[in-house]
Design an enzyme around this catalytic site. Structure first.
Site, PDB file in Angstrom:
ATOM      1  N   HIS A 147      -1.006 -21.662   0.517  1.00  9.91           N
ATOM      2  CA  HIS A 147       0.096 -22.268   1.258  1.00  9.91           C
ATOM      3  C   HIS A 147       0.693 -23.441   0.506  1.00  9.91           C
ATOM      4  O   HIS A 147       1.899 -23.649   0.506  1.00  9.91           O
ATOM      5  CB  HIS A 147      -0.406 -22.750   2.622  1.00  9.91           C
ATOM      6  CG  HIS A 147      -0.352 -21.672   3.654  1.00  9.91           C
ATOM      7  ND1 HIS A 147      -1.113 -21.685   4.785  1.00  9.91           N
ATOM      8  CD2 HIS A 147       0.375 -20.546   3.715  1.00  9.91           C
ATOM      9  CE1 HIS A 147      -0.854 -20.614   5.510  1.00  9.91           C
ATOM     10  NE2 HIS A 147       0.052 -19.899   4.867  1.00  9.91           N
TER      11      HIS A 147
ATOM     12  N   CYS B  46      13.768  -7.074  -6.388  1.00  9.28           N
ATOM     13  CA  CYS B  46      13.609  -8.255  -5.531  1.00  9.28           C
ATOM     14  C   CYS B  46      12.252  -8.914  -5.738  1.00  9.28           C
ATOM     15  O   CYS B  46      11.922  -9.886  -5.081  1.00  9.28           O
ATOM     16  CB  CYS B  46      13.784  -7.879  -4.061  1.00  9.28           C
ATOM     17  SG  CYS B  46      12.565  -6.690  -3.488  1.00  9.28           S
TER      18      CYS B  46
ATOM     19  N   ASP C 128       4.210  -6.301  -6.485  1.00  3.14           N
ATOM     20  CA  ASP C 128       3.217  -5.273  -6.178  1.00  3.14           C
ATOM     21  C   ASP C 128       3.158  -4.220  -7.274  1.00  3.14           C
ATOM     22  O   ASP C 128       2.089  -3.713  -7.590  1.00  3.14           O
ATOM     23  CB  ASP C 128       3.514  -4.633  -4.818  1.00  3.14           C
ATOM     24  CG  ASP C 128       2.952  -5.479  -3.695  1.00  3.14           C
ATOM     25  OD1 ASP C 128       1.786  -5.885  -3.805  1.00  3.14           O
ATOM     26  OD2 ASP C 128       3.692  -5.772  -2.741  1.00  3.14           O
TER      27      ASP C 128
ATOM     28  N   GLU D 258       7.257  -0.021  -5.293  1.00  3.07           N
ATOM     29  CA  GLU D 258       6.211  -1.033  -5.469  1.00  3.07           C
ATOM     30  C   GLU D 258       4.892  -0.422  -5.902  1.00  3.07           C
ATOM     31  O   GLU D 258       3.945  -1.146  -6.197  1.00  3.07           O
ATOM     32  CB  GLU D 258       5.948  -1.759  -4.149  1.00  3.07           C
ATOM     33  CG  GLU D 258       7.144  -2.463  -3.584  1.00  3.07           C
ATOM     34  CD  GLU D 258       6.743  -3.361  -2.441  1.00  3.07           C
ATOM     35  OE1 GLU D 258       6.579  -4.563  -2.669  1.00  3.07           O
ATOM     36  OE2 GLU D 258       6.600  -2.853  -1.317  1.00  3.07           O
TER      37      GLU D 258
HETATM   38  C1  PEP Z   1       7.136  -7.366  -4.379  1.00  5.86           C
HETATM   39  O1  PEP Z   1       6.029  -6.818  -4.222  1.00  5.86           O
HETATM   40  O2  PEP Z   1       7.631  -7.591  -5.505  1.00  5.86           O
HETATM   41  C2  PEP Z   1       7.910  -7.791  -3.202  1.00  5.86           C
HETATM   42  C3  PEP Z   1       9.157  -8.179  -3.313  1.00  5.86           C
HETATM   43  O3  PEP Z   1       7.252  -7.815  -2.021  1.00  5.86           O
HETATM   44  P1  PEP Z   1       6.165  -8.934  -1.602  1.00  5.86           P
HETATM   45  O4  PEP Z   1       6.109  -9.955  -2.695  1.00  5.86           O
HETATM   46  O5  PEP Z   1       6.618  -9.481  -0.303  1.00  5.86           O
HETATM   47  O6  PEP Z   1       4.935  -8.100  -1.494  1.00  5.86           O
HETATM   48 MG    MG Z   2       5.574  -6.156  -2.204  1.00  2.00          MG
END
Ligand code: PEP
Ligand code: MG
Length: 821
Positions: free
Chosen positions: A450, A746, A699, A675
């Site tokens: 956190h 993303c 991921d 992912e």
């Molecule tokens: C990712 O895995 O890159 C993603 C955008 O999702 P999160 O980081 O929320 O798992």
């Molecule tokens: Mg992810």
């Protein structure tokens, strides 16, 4: 055998092996030992020995001392990649050397610049019969100074006997550090698998093998005798399994395939860290020190202590409420999480029981929280371990309320403070004067803690996971935090300062449209986690939201939000974004992001368990409520919905069917997140049916590299720039192109300049990044042409490691970010 003195083979900073930024060494996979961060370039023999092996790349040597103990000395990290450049070997295999004889000379500057690090591990590789006892570290040593000795290892002597249903074994603990937290956790994990009650005893202390806290409390050290006894159906198996753990010397850690850690080439006044938020700043080091709060053990009577406890909790609740209202985004969510921890039933029950037993409220609360902390620490779950900081934070806050806010240490920050802390509690960070803060360096935190999340939301350069070497920095020292380069520089020279500052300056103020230097437009959007993030994102020039993580609505609650509640929250975010596009992601929860109301069974491997779309399909009620909420959002600008953690097209079709069942006329664009390696490899199937693809590189890296992204020890290695990850991305990008479907990224790769440039080179022209990184990414993109991106991507795909990709990208990125191109 007489102990063999081991003399420093190099002059330099003596370092614990576990602080070497490479798990192969740090986790003892090569053996036990010590390391030296050298200040000169001549490696000499640490003892009389025979030269057994000189590596073909001339970067390491193995010696056999009298009596057969073998020592490996490895100059720097990942120096094998230099293929001998910069090394001059002075000995031959089979040659006898005396302590102090020259072994290898190396060019400090050129090797240091090209290698990941110059830190040199000295490791005893045949540990069966020997032990390497090392001297105190964290100091400068001269060549030839004693740094430890090697002696014969004691055998673990064990004798077992059966008596009735009791099975027991006596032995001597051989683990170098005794039964500390990690073996205690493994013993308790192991004990839970058997139908038997196992007890460990040492002297007059006993502990249930199922309690890591009790095992640690035995205070069993190396060489201490121990008794393991068990009753029950599987008594013998249980005792033998535990014995194996005690004998096993961290086998679990040594067996894992080790991945190199990416660490910058460091000078001796530099300390490596993992970037939680990129950027650079020069400032004054200010240590954050904790007060030690003395609490009376005995209470003044049950009624009085109960009343004091209630009052203190009410006071803390109010403080947290104010904090939640006064901060935004992650800070406010964490304050709310602390409010629910304050009400934790088990912890409160234990505290009240202690108060009834005559203890003071402060003592009772602290003891109850401490046992909860130990339970979390003992769990093998990195995510849970990181929640320890939350509990400690709340424990202190409540104790301070009970003591009347005594003993606050000096917390005044100088202007431009670079805050240093071994560990920092979330509320401590929230309480600092942000106007004075130039940077944050934390020794212990993991990248998903956190405190790291809050630090990133404060928008100042932040490094975490810096280890004990952070202790080298003195209060008041002038430091340069270069989080983009993953290092803190103590007493930087004028040029270093100027360079870092000009880079930082170049990164601010870039808020216009995003395009390469030859005018190729790139859509730069923001990842959002709450309504509060919208303002920051829009101020940073985000063209929209490419990922709304909806988990914020679900965490830290006792029941799921209703469809109406969700609809209201999504509508508010949609309204705040105005006419900018919005992509909402369905719930990515379960596994390592547990939610109390889901009641999913505990999993051995949460990252490989029921998470993301798997949770939504396992709980159609949750999925339907969320889909209803998203479909209820009224907006004229584009609204898209995407699905996380997909691994087969069937999952996508099921969601599409649910959408049509809820609203047959729904026109919402439905996309798939890439992912998992499965999704990347089958991207053509997804691109054929979905409206768009969005790559979650965090991921994708975790699963492609088989490295837990929540494990702080792998923080620097789970790197989306690894060529294997880039090839998967390329596969997905080509599939999307063939089907004429949009594709974006993303994940964290889009939030760093090198990643963004390479992604553009892979023909991905929509990026969604962390709001605080938008200016830097935009500036870097503005400094390169599309051809630059393509040729960099081409080289990156052919590279052998993420480190190599970073190296080949570095020059272009730095020049681009500074506007030098
Ligand atoms: C990712 O895995 O890159 C993603 C955008 O999702 P999160 O980081 O929320 O798992
Ligand atoms: Mg992810």
């Amino acid at each position: 055998m007489k102990p063999i003195a081991i003399l420093a083979p190099l002059a330099g900073w003596l370092t614990k092996l576990e602080d070497v930024p490479d798990p192969v060494f740090a986790e003892g996979m090569m053996g036990s030992g010590i390391a030296i961060d050298p200040v000169d370039g001549l490696l000499t023999a640490p003892c009389d020995a025979e030269v057994v092996l000189v590596a073909a790349a001339s970067h390491s040597v193995t010696l056999r001392a009298v009596d057969g103990a073998e020592l490996l000395i490895h100059i720097g990290l990942e120096t094998v990649a230099l293929a001998g450049r910069g090394f001059d070997v002075r000995v031959k295999e089979g040659q006898q050397v005396r302590a102090g004889d020259a072994l290898i000379e190396f060019e400090m500057d050129s090797v240091g610049l090209q290698a990941k690090s110059l830190v040199t591990p000295i490791v005893l590789t045949n540990e069966g019969g020997f032990r390497f006892i090392t001297e105190a570290t964290g100091r400068l040593v001269q060549r030839g100074e004693p740094i430890g000795h090697i002696e014969p290892a004691q055998e673990m002597v064990s004798t077992s006997r059966h008596s009735g249903d009791l099975f027991e074994t006596h032995g001597v603990v051989q683990l170098e550090h005794g039964l500390h937290a990690r073996p205690a956790g493994r013993i308790s994990d192991s004990a839970k698998h058997f139908r038997a009650d196992v007890t460990l005893s040492a002297g007059d202390r006993t502990a249930s093998a199922r309690s890591p806290v009790a095992i640690m409390a035995l205070d069993v050290r190396h060489g201490d005798p121990i008794n393991i006894s068990a009753r029950g159906e599987q008594a013998q198996e249980a005792v033998q399994a535990i014995l194996r753990v005690i004998e096993d010397r961290d086998t679990a850690q040594r067996s894992a395939g080790a991945a190199p850690v990416v660490a910058a080439a460091l000078a001796s006044n530099e300390i490596a860290g993992v970037s939680a938020l990129a950027g650079a700043a020069v400032g004054t080091a200010k240590w954050w020190r904790r007060s030690t709060l003395d609490v009376p053990e005995q209470g003044k009577g049950e009624a009085e202590e109960r009343a004091a406890f209630e009052a203190a909790k009410a006071q803390v609740h109010k403080q947290l409420q104010d904090l939640a209202a006064g901060t935004d985004g992650a800070g406010s969510e964490i304050a709310r999480a602390h409010m629910s921890l304050l009400q934790d039933e088990a912890v409160n029950a234990e505290a009240y029981a202690q108060i009834s037993a005559g203890k003071s409220a402060a003592y009772a609360w602290r003891a109850a929280m401490a046992s909860a902390v130990e339970t979390l620490r003992g769990s093998g779950n990195a995510m849970l371990r990181e929640r320890v900081a939350d509990l400690e934070d709340l424990s202190d806050r409540t104790v301070r309320a009970l003591l009347g806010d005594k003993a606050e240490p000096d917390r005044k920050l100088p202007d431009g403070a670079v805050l240093l802390a071994e560990d920092l509690l979330p509320s401590e960070l929230l309480s600092v004067d942000r106007t004075k803060l130039a940077g944050i360096c934390i020794g212990g935190a993991g990248p998903t803690s956190h405190v790291a999340i809050i630090a990133a939301s404060l928008g100042v350069p932040t490094l975490v996971g810096m280890g004990a070497r952070l202790g080298k920095v003195a209060d008041g020292a002038r430091v340069l935090i270069d989080a983009s380069a993953g290092k803190l520089v103590i007493g930087p020279c004028a040029e270093q300062e100027a360079e870092a500052l000009s880079l930082a300056a170049a990164l601010t103020g870039h808020t216009g449209a995003c395009a390469t230097s030859d005018g190729h437009a790139v859509a730069l959007l923001a990842n959002l986690g709450s309504l509060a993030d919208v303002e920051t994102a829009v101020a940073a020039g985000a063209e929209g939201c490419g990922l709304l993580r909806t988990e914020f609505l679900f965490l830290d609650r006792n029941q799921a939000p209703t469809a109406e509640e969700q609809a209201e929250a999504y509508q508010a975010i949609s309204d705040a974004l105005g006419d900018r596009p919005l992509t909402i992601r369905t719930l990515d929860i379960g596994g390592d992001k547990p939610v109390p109301f889901l009641d999913l069974p505990a999993e051995e491997n949460p990252a490989l368990g029921v998470r993301g779309i798997r949770t939504s399909l396992a709980r159609p009620d949750l999925l339907d409520a969320q889909l209803r909420a998203v479909l209820a959002v009224r907006r004229t600008a584009p609204l898209k919905l995407m699905i996380p953690m997909v691994s087969s097209i069937a999952e996508f079709r099921l969601v599409r069917e649910r959408v049509s069942a809820i609203d047959a006329a729904a026109s919402i664009k439905l996309g798939v997140m890439i992912e998992t390696p499965a999704a990347a490899l089958l991207a053509d199937q997804f691109a054929a049916e979905a409206d768009f693809l969005s790559i979650g590189s965090n991921d994708l890296a975790q699963y492609a590299l088989a490295m837990d992204r929540t494990n702080p020890a792998l923080a620097a290695s789970v790197d989306g720039l690894h060529p294997a990850v880039l090839r998967l991305i390329e596969t997905a990008a080509q599939a999307a192109d063939r089907q004429g479907k949009p594709i974006s990224v993303c994940g964290g790769l889009a939030s760093e300049p090198a990643g963004a440039i390479i992604l553009i080179g892979l023909e991905i022209h929509e990026l969604s990044a962390v709001p605080a990184t938008l200016a830097g990414v935009r500036a870097a993109i503005a400094g390169v042409s599309l051809d630059d991106c393509r040729s960099l991507a081409e080289r990156a795909l052919r590279a052998e490691s993420a480190a190599e990709v970073r190296m080949i990208a570095a020059e272009l990125v730095t020049a681009a970010s500074k506007g030098d191109r």
